[in-house]
Design an enzyme around this catalytic site. Sequence first.
Site: not given
Lengths: 95, 504, 501
Positions: C83, C158, C182
Site C-alpha cells: 500500500k 482504504s 482498512s
Amino acid sequence: MANDDTLVGELARLAHLELPPARAQVLGAQLETILGYIRGLQAVDVEGVPEYLPAEQVRSGLRDDIERADMDVDSALAGVPLAHDRLVAVPKFKD
Amino acid sequence: MARADYEVVIGLEVHCQLATATKMFSGCAYSIGDEPNTQIDAYTLGLPGTLPVPNRAAVEHALRLALAVGCEIPPLSRWARKHYFYPDLPKGYQITQADQPYALGGAIEIPDHDQPDDPLATRRVPLLRIHMEEDAGKNTHAGEYSLIDYNRAGAPLVEIVSLPALRSAAEAADYVRELRTIVRYLGISAANMEQGTLRCDANVSLRPVGATALGTRCEIKNLNSFKFIEAAINAEIRRQVDLLDAGEAVIQSTMSYDPGRDQTKVMRTKEAAADYRYFPEPDMPPLSIDAAWIAAAKASLPALPWARRRALVQLGLSAYDAGVLTADHELADYFDAALAACNDPSLAKVVCNWVTGELLKLLKTDHAEGLDDGDNTGGRLAGCPVSPAALAELIGHVEAGTISGRAAKQVLAKIFAEPGQSPAQIIERDGYRQVSDQAAITQMVREIVNAHPQQLEQLLAGKAKVRGFFVGQVMRVSKGQANPQVVQQALEAVLEQLAKTQEP
Amino acid sequence: MSASDDILGRSARALAKGIRDGELSSLDVTRAYLEQIHATEPALHAYRCVTSELALAQAQAVDRARASGASLGPLAGVPVALKDIFVTQGVETTCGSAILAGWVPPYQGTHAQRLADAGAVLLGKLSMDEFGMGSANENTPFEPVHNPWARDHVPGGSSGGTAAAVAARSCALGLGSDTGGSIRQPASLCNLVGLKPTYGRVSRHGMIAFASSLDQAGPMTREVGDAALALGVLAGVDPRDSTSLDAPVPDYLAAVDAGAQGQLAGTTIGLHRRALELDGLAPQVRDRFEASLAQLADAGARVIDIELPHFEHAVATYYVLCTAEASSNLARYDGVRYGLRRDRPSLRETYEATRHDGFGAEVARRILLGTFVLRADSYADYYGRAMKVRSLIAQDYAAAFARCDMIASPTSPVPSWRIGAKVDDPLAVYLLDVFTIGANLAGLPAISIPAGFTASAPRLPIGLQLIGPRLAEPALLRVAAAHEAANRWHLERPPASGGGS
C-alpha cells in the site's frame, strides 16, 4: 477565505486550510450532520471512567543516547521545494 | 500611585537545553555551531512515517534536575502535542508535556537580601513544575525570504516553571543564576544564555501592596542575558505602573524587550493567541519513571551549590569566598581537592586565596574569560596545567618556608608556561629555594651595612624608612632567595650590635 | 495450465517453498507477476507505481543467493506489493495524496526493510484512499481502483489497491494498513484474508500516520497461511517505534497448520447477537455469517452469546479520535520541507493554498472535524469524552474475552457497491465501519476471511471477522485456517484476473 465568523471558517483558519465560500457551505453542513451523530456520545455515562491508555507497555520505550543516522541528508535537502544554499526557504515572515 | 505602592510579582519560565549526544526523540547527533541543516534526520525534518522515541539520557538528565530541586516525580507522565504552524516547527506540533509533566513542585533557593546579617540566608522560590520538550529550528530573514535551519529542531529541552513568587528584577536574575549553577553542577547542560542553551521568559504583574489577587500578567519573551532579564523586567514594571497610574488596564500580552530603547513592547495580545489544541501524544506510551530509577538518580546527585557554600563557610571561609568558589562546581571541586592534598584543614583560607587569586588570574589570562557572572564561567579549569595536588605542594613549600610567597607566585606562573613541571622541579632548577640560614644572612647584612655608611648613618639617626632599603639590598644580592623574615631579624641584630659598639 | 498460471495459482507460501526447493526460479516468478500486472492494470488501477527493474534485480539476487547455497529468507522470491502508505526509500510514496505526489523518501521504512530482509521482491506501490481515509478507494486524486470481482464496483478501502491486486493475482501478497477496518473491509469485499494485528505487534515506523493510536499494518493474502507467513516476517519490536511490543513472535504457520486439521474442539466463539439486528446489515451478509458460524460449530467450536454494551457508540468514538489524530498528524504537510508547494506572496497564503490544493475533500473534512474536537472549548466534551468511552469499549471486550476465545461477526455489513454510489453521504459510509472499528479502539487483533458470495448478480464476496484478545493472532489464524479448510472460496479466481475460476 471563508468568513471566519462561521465555525467552519474558524476551523479552517486554525488548520491553515484555504476554504472557498462554496466549499465552506457544503463542508459546514456535512460537519453539522456528523457532529450531530457524534453528540450521541453525550448520552454515555462516563462518570469516573479514565481516559483510554494504550495497553500497558512491557518495556520503557526509551532509546539509548547513541547516534543513528537513517538517511542521506543531501538527498533529503534535494527534495525541499525551495532552498537557498542549505537553508529551507519560505516567503518572509515576522518572528 | 507611586511605584512603591505596587507589589511586583514575577514568575519565570526557563528553558534549558540538555547536553546529550543526540536529540530528544531521534538518534540524530546535535552540537551547536554546525553548518545549517547538517544535523538532521528523517524525524527532525518531520518526514512522513517517522516516529519519536525518547532519549533515555535526556530523561535521566531531566530527572536529576528535578530531584536536585526537590520535585515530586509521578510514576507516570505523558507526552503531549502542542499545535501551531511555523516553518521552524517541522511537524506542525511540538512534543512537550502538558497536564501530566514528569516533575511537580520543588524550589530554587536564592540569596535572601532581607537578611543582610546572614550572607548565607536563602529564600525558596517554589516551582510549579518542570517538563521535557523538543526545541524548534532557527529562522533567519533575508530579502523576500525567511530561511530555516533545522539543526536545533528536536534538541532536548527542559522547561522549569516557577510560581509567581519573585519580587524584583534582581531576584529574577538571582533565580536564573542559581538555576544555571545547579544545572552546571549536575553536568546536564552548558546553560549558556548567549548560545541559547539557557533561555528565559518572564511573567510580570503588579498588584497594590497588600492585595492577594494577582494582577494581569504580561510575558516577556526571549531574555537572553542576565543584564536583559533585569532591564526588561524593570522596563515592564515601569510600563505597567504607568498604565495603572493612568487608570488603564494591563492587557494580558506577550511582550518583547527592545534593549536600544530600554522598553518592552506588545507582540500579541491574548485575544490573538493561538488555540494550541493540546492532546496526549499517541505516538509514544506514557513515560514511566519507577522508584528504582528515582533512587539511582538520587544517589548520583552531587553536593549542590548552597550545601557547598555552607560547607565552605564551616571551614572558615567568608561567605563571599564561598560564593566565588561555588559559582563553578569545578572550581569548588578544585578547591576541595587542593585542600585535601594539603592535609591541613586550617589552610582553607590560604588555599582559597591561591585558588581565587593567583590561579584564576592566570587562568583568565590564559582563557580570556571572566570571573564575573557572565556566561562563560563554566569550563575555566579545563586544561588547567596546575593540578590541585601541585598547588597543594606549592602551598606546602611556602608554609614550610622553603620558598617565599612571592617566589611561589613565580613558580605558579612558570608551571602555566611550562606545563608538566612540578613545583619542586622549578624551585630547584630556577633556584627559588629560600635561604633561611641565619649566619649566612647575617653575614650578608653586615656586608651591605658596611658598604652603605651613609644610609646607616641616616638609619641610626632615626630614619626608619631606610630600613627598607637595606632589606631590599639583601633581597637583591640574594636574588630573592633570602627569607625576608630572617633578613629582618638579622638586620635588627646587626643594628643592635652596631648601636652597642658605637655607644661607649 | 500454463507455467504462468501455475505460478499465479500458488499461494505465497507455496511459491516460497518452490523457490527454496529450486523448483521455481525467482526470476520466472517475478516475470509472471509483472506480466499479470500488465494484463490486469488497465482494468483495475490497483498500482500507483510498478518497480519492474527493482523487482527483476531483487529476483536475480534471490536466484544467485540460492545458487551460491546461501540460506534464503522466509519470503525469498515472493513478489509483494505495498500500500502506498508504506515508506519505500528511493521509490515514490504518495499515501494516495496530491500533497505527496512525487515524494521520494530518503529513508527506508521498517516494513519495506523487513520484507526485503526476508527476501521478498517488491513489485510496486498500491493505490489507496488518501491518507487511509475512506472505505471505497474513491477518495483519491488519482484513478479509483476497481473490484476484480465486479469491475464497476468498489474494492473497499482504504487498502483497496492492495485488495484488488492480491485478488487479481497481480501480487502474491500485499501489505495494507488498518485504522478502522482498512485491511479487513477491502479483504472482505475482495474475497481475501486480511489480518489486522494487535496494536504494537507490527511497527508503525515507515507507515505514514493517519491516526497513530489506531493504525496498524498487516498482510492481505489469498490464503490464511500466507498471512501467517507475512506476519512472522513483519512482527516484532522495532527500536524506531516506542509503541511496538517486544512480546516474542510465535510460530504463526504452526497455528495455521494446526487449524487446517479442522478440529476446533475447546475453542469458544462469542456471538454478539444484538449487532446482527443492525438496520444496515444486508440479509445476504447475515445469511453467510450464520452459515460460517455453523461451520465453525460443526468443527467443534462452542458458540456462546456475549454482550458489548457500548457497541453502538464505537463509530462516534472512532470518528472523534481518528479525526483528532489525523488533524494533528497531517499538520506537517505544509509545503515547506517536502511535497507539494503552492507559492503565494505570504507564508500564511502559501500554507493555505498548499493544503487546499494538496488535500482532497474527505481529508479536509476530517482535518476540520479533528480540529474542532481538539479545540480548547470542545476538548472535554468531544476528545476527552471519546477517550473515556474508548476505555469502556476496551473494558467490554476484556469482559467478553473472559468468557470466549474470540468474537465472530460479519466484517462489512454490506458487500461491495457500485463506484460512485455513496460518495455524497460521508456519514453513511462511516457507519459501514461498525463491525471493524472496535478492534482498533481496543487495540485487538482481528482477521477477515472469505465467507462466500452473494447469491444475486453480480456475485460479490462476503467476509467473516474474528476478533481476539491481545496477541491472540495464533488463535485467530488457527480458527481461520479451520474455516478455510472447510471451504473452497479462497481458490476462486475473480473475472478480472484473466483466468477462469
